[in-house]
Design an enzyme around this catalytic site. Sequence first.
Site, mmCIF file in Angstrom:
data_model
loop_
_atom_site.group_PDB
_atom_site.id
_atom_site.type_symbol
_atom_site.label_atom_id
_atom_site.label_comp_id
_atom_site.label_asym_id
_atom_site.label_seq_id
_atom_site.Cartn_x
_atom_site.Cartn_y
_atom_site.Cartn_z
ATOM 1 N N ASP A 16 0.817 -1.227 0.000
ATOM 2 C CA ASP A 16 0.000 0.000 0.000
ATOM 3 C C ASP A 16 0.840 1.262 0.000
ATOM 4 O OD1 ASP A 16 -2.360 -1.673 0.366
ATOM 5 O OD2 ASP A 16 -1.741 -1.845 2.455
ATOM 6 N N GLU A 17 2.042 1.210 -0.579
ATOM 7 C CA GLU A 17 2.923 2.380 -0.546
ATOM 8 C C GLU A 17 2.594 3.411 -1.631
ATOM 9 O OE1 GLU A 17 5.347 -1.267 0.713
ATOM 10 O OE2 GLU A 17 4.124 -0.734 -1.028
ATOM 11 N N LYS A 19 2.346 2.339 -5.198
ATOM 12 C CA LYS A 19 3.098 1.925 -6.386
ATOM 13 C C LYS A 19 2.393 2.297 -7.685
ATOM 14 C CE LYS A 19 3.205 -2.221 -4.621
ATOM 15 N NZ LYS A 19 2.884 -1.925 -3.224
ATOM 16 N N GLY A 20 1.054 2.185 -7.693
ATOM 17 C CA GLY A 20 0.313 2.436 -8.922
ATOM 18 C C GLY A 20 0.550 3.823 -9.471
ATOM 19 N N ASN A 41 -5.414 -9.427 -5.004
ATOM 20 C CA ASN A 41 -5.518 -8.746 -3.707
ATOM 21 C C ASN A 41 -4.742 -7.434 -3.735
ATOM 22 O OD1 ASN A 41 -3.031 -10.028 -3.879
ATOM 23 N ND2 ASN A 41 -2.909 -10.484 -1.705
ATOM 24 N N GLY A 43 -4.062 -3.759 -4.891
ATOM 25 C CA GLY A 43 -4.910 -2.681 -5.385
ATOM 26 C C GLY A 43 -4.069 -1.459 -5.651
ATOM 27 N N HIS A 44 -3.715 -1.230 -6.912
ATOM 28 C CA HIS A 44 -2.903 -0.070 -7.262
ATOM 29 C C HIS A 44 -3.830 1.063 -7.695
ATOM 30 C CE1 HIS A 44 0.904 -2.720 -8.041
ATOM 31 N NE2 HIS A 44 0.449 -2.781 -6.816
ATOM 32 N N GLN A 226 2.133 -5.759 -3.518
ATOM 33 C CA GLN A 226 2.357 -5.827 -2.068
ATOM 34 C C GLN A 226 3.658 -5.093 -1.681
ATOM 35 O OE1 GLN A 226 1.522 -9.187 -3.587
ATOM 36 N NE2 GLN A 226 -0.576 -8.594 -3.307
ATOM 37 N N THR A 303 -10.109 -4.197 -0.570
ATOM 38 C CA THR A 303 -10.940 -4.739 0.513
ATOM 39 C C THR A 303 -11.718 -3.682 1.275
ATOM 40 O OG1 THR A 303 -9.140 -4.541 2.112
ATOM 41 C CG2 THR A 303 -9.270 -6.598 0.849
ATOM 42 N N SER A 334 3.888 12.416 1.627
ATOM 43 C CA SER A 334 4.538 13.364 2.532
ATOM 44 C C SER A 334 3.540 14.391 3.039
ATOM 45 C CB SER A 334 5.677 14.080 1.795
ATOM 46 O OG SER A 334 6.555 13.145 1.225
ATOM 47 N N ASP A 335 2.573 14.755 2.202
ATOM 48 C CA ASP A 335 1.588 15.786 2.549
ATOM 49 C C ASP A 335 0.705 15.380 3.721
ATOM 50 O OD1 ASP A 335 0.837 13.953 0.289
ATOM 51 O OD2 ASP A 335 -1.164 14.704 0.791
#
Length: 425
Positions: A16-17, A19-20, A41, A43-44, A226, A303, A334-335
């Site tokens: 969840d960083e 990436k998309g 599973n 989600g981008h 992931q 999810t 960062s915001d």
Amino acid sequence: MNTGKVDVLLGLQWGDEGKGKVVDVLTPHYDVVARFQGGPNAGHTLEFEGQKYVLRSIPSGIFQGGKVNIIGNGVVLAPDLFMDEARSLEKSGHELQSRLRISKKAHLIMPTHRLLDRAIEATKGKNKVGTTGKGIGPTYTDKVSRTGLRVGDILDNFEEKYAKHKALHMTRLKELGWTDFDGLEETEKKWMEGVEYLRGFHIVDSEIEVNKLLREGKSILCEGAQGTMLDVDFGSYPFVTSSNTICAGACTGLGVGPGKIGNVFGIMKAYCTRVGAGPFPTELFDETGTKIRDLGHEYGAVTGRERRCGWVDLVQLKYSVMLNGVTELIMMKSDVLDTFETVKACVAYRLADGTETSDFPYEINDVTPIYKEFPGWKTDMTHFTSEDQFPQPFKDYVAFLEEYLETPIRIISIGPDREQTIVRK
């Protein structure tokens, strides 16, 4: 970008960083985007031109016209979910069939894999891993035990192969005492429709395709799903996913030799989150954690689950940088910390015996984070267009992270939109 080499983009925390968004920002510089592991599973989430999109199996480069997108052999694919995702993109004007190639060697997630997922979780009681129930773990289990169905199998005598695999699963479900088969028939019907839909795409030997594209001088970005701490070997086992999420997974998940890895872009948040069960040393259970979750909209893209939130963990991040051979860091969200009086970063762990370490230990259940505090920047950065506009406290925070992680932070995200991205000089 390195000629004759693939660049790799992956998450350095518990997923969840963001990436998309980063893939979408980087893809203008590449000819090909290839996904190398994971299942639906992932989600981008991408936002641009007032629209929000969530990709589960399709590479994030699909939004850039003319790019080749590849789903590699390391991915597990659910035909029905893939069909829904692809049709949704087609409705929004994104043509797929000519630009998306799917590996014959990618494994198929069957409807009964989802039942097995739920049945196996149910047997664990309070020790549940917290899976999404999408059948990903059981599909990788079949792959490793050499009993899996692959995309290439849909091209010949598929119904017989499917029936054989389903029978094996039904026997296993009976052994587990699972009796809830409601909706299976309807799911199977749609799943088979998805298989037929899948046949309309370029189904290829992706390892040959990728290496051929490299020889032709094409630039390739490999996209992971992931995050590093969910890697089946190096993550917080057993609370992990079922594939290798680290850079080495690009080699096995696409058929690329180690010597062909170029830049490795590691994505991190300015803080840290994780979804589901498992240890999380810097998790915050107070108002600060709630504030981070609310400001960061920290809910699972697939999810909808609330994400657990905490301060950035530099012990964990340094471990991830080492495992992946990260050459450049990308810091997201960062915001979200713009309004905080104080910002913290974990710089060491205190172990159960009272000793301190900056090395990531085998067990992290009982570690206590040791923090370094920074003054907050108290500035709305979401409209900035250059790093020259960053307030000094934020510059100091970034400089400390770079020094600790011994890796440059090249890109800083200051909002969800494509335009809210600062590429540093």
